[in-house]
Write an enzyme that holds these catalytic residues in place. Sequence first.
Site, PDB file in Angstrom:
ATOM      1  N   ARG A  23      60.135  24.250  60.817  1.00 46.68           N
ATOM      2  CA  ARG A  23      60.373  23.761  62.177  1.00 46.68           C
ATOM      3  C   ARG A  23      60.317  24.861  63.217  1.00 46.68           C
ATOM      4  O   ARG A  23      60.128  24.608  64.395  1.00 46.68           O
ATOM      5  CB  ARG A  23      61.742  23.080  62.279  1.00 46.68           C
ATOM      6  N   GLN A  52      76.581  41.744  83.426  1.00 43.99           N
ATOM      7  CA  GLN A  52      75.411  41.310  84.184  1.00 43.99           C
ATOM      8  C   GLN A  52      74.233  41.176  83.231  1.00 43.99           C
ATOM      9  O   GLN A  52      74.062  41.986  82.329  1.00 43.99           O
ATOM     10  CB  GLN A  52      75.086  42.338  85.282  1.00 43.99           C
ATOM     11  N   ASN A  54      69.945  40.764  83.328  1.00 42.65           N
ATOM     12  CA  ASN A  54      68.754  40.910  84.161  1.00 42.65           C
ATOM     13  C   ASN A  54      67.540  40.460  83.363  1.00 42.65           C
ATOM     14  O   ASN A  54      67.531  40.549  82.141  1.00 42.65           O
ATOM     15  CB  ASN A  54      68.561  42.378  84.577  1.00 42.65           C
ATOM     16  N   HIS A  67      65.385  55.072  84.516  1.00 43.76           N
ATOM     17  CA  HIS A  67      66.473  54.688  85.406  1.00 43.76           C
ATOM     18  C   HIS A  67      67.839  54.878  84.756  1.00 43.76           C
ATOM     19  O   HIS A  67      67.985  54.725  83.547  1.00 43.76           O
ATOM     20  CB  HIS A  67      66.331  53.217  85.807  1.00 43.76           C
ATOM     21  N   LYS A  77      73.146  49.458  78.335  1.00 39.89           N
ATOM     22  CA  LYS A  77      72.185  48.347  78.367  1.00 39.89           C
ATOM     23  C   LYS A  77      71.836  47.912  76.954  1.00 39.89           C
ATOM     24  O   LYS A  77      71.538  48.738  76.099  1.00 39.89           O
ATOM     25  CB  LYS A  77      70.891  48.770  79.068  1.00 39.89           C
ATOM     26  N   HIS A 124      66.772  55.138  80.950  1.00 38.77           N
ATOM     27  CA  HIS A 124      66.035  54.090  80.234  1.00 38.77           C
ATOM     28  C   HIS A 124      64.739  53.772  80.965  1.00 38.77           C
ATOM     29  O   HIS A 124      64.680  53.772  82.197  1.00 38.77           O
ATOM     30  CB  HIS A 124      66.899  52.820  80.165  1.00 38.77           C
ATOM     31  N   TYR A 137      67.893  42.350  79.936  1.00 36.86           N
ATOM     32  CA  TYR A 137      68.885  43.414  79.873  1.00 36.86           C
ATOM     33  C   TYR A 137      70.273  42.804  79.997  1.00 36.86           C
ATOM     34  O   TYR A 137      70.520  42.023  80.909  1.00 36.86           O
ATOM     35  CB  TYR A 137      68.821  44.355  81.070  1.00 36.86           C
ATOM     36  N   ASP A 176      59.314  55.633  91.069  1.00 36.31           N
ATOM     37  CA  ASP A 176      59.262  56.210  89.733  1.00 36.31           C
ATOM     38  C   ASP A 176      58.248  57.353  89.676  1.00 36.31           C
ATOM     39  O   ASP A 176      58.486  58.375  89.037  1.00 36.31           O
ATOM     40  CB  ASP A 176      58.912  55.144  88.694  1.00 36.31           C
TER      41      ASP A 176
END
Length: 183
Positions: A23, A52, A54, A67, A77, A124, A137, A176
């Site tokens: 299935r 949180q 994301n 970041h 994270k 990261h 995230y 970046d």
Amino acid sequence: MKLVKTPLPGVLIVEPAVFGDERGWFMESFNEPRWRRALEDLGEPLPRPFVQDNHSCSRAGVLRGLHYQLPPHPQGKLVRVVRGRAFDVAVDIRRGSEHFGKWFGVELTAENKRQLWIPEGFAHGFLALEDDTHFLYKTTDVYAKECERVIRWDDAQIGIDWRVPADTALRVAERDATAPGLE
């Protein structure tokens, strides 16, 4: 859920239990009691609770990172790919750490269902390897623009091998591309 140590202390690959039959398949993408128990079993510190979630979507060749956030809003994270493929990277930015400036990378895909835990104190980033790559995230603190920082993705001191496919044109955001190096 199985946690796998990486060469960077604290950075862990998370392999969820996946149950499949004709299935389709089922998995728990996150289970707080099992997460804490698995960390304790490995002797890893317990992070702050996740506050949180994301979700980003990227085209092939999009490189996001590196970041991180400064106190009082540093973020751990837990990341995964639910559609497509990405090469995910963590960099130790803890001054005084014997692993300072070292990186670890792993391919996360919708098929392998792996996740990566990146604790506070690490930068990261990721490279989307397919169009329509969806990246999720879970973070241990909220986004705080005033605390956000970026390290240049191609800093020679770090020396990340992004494993960019030969036929892929990189797409890097200006912030970046112009970010300072690790030092």
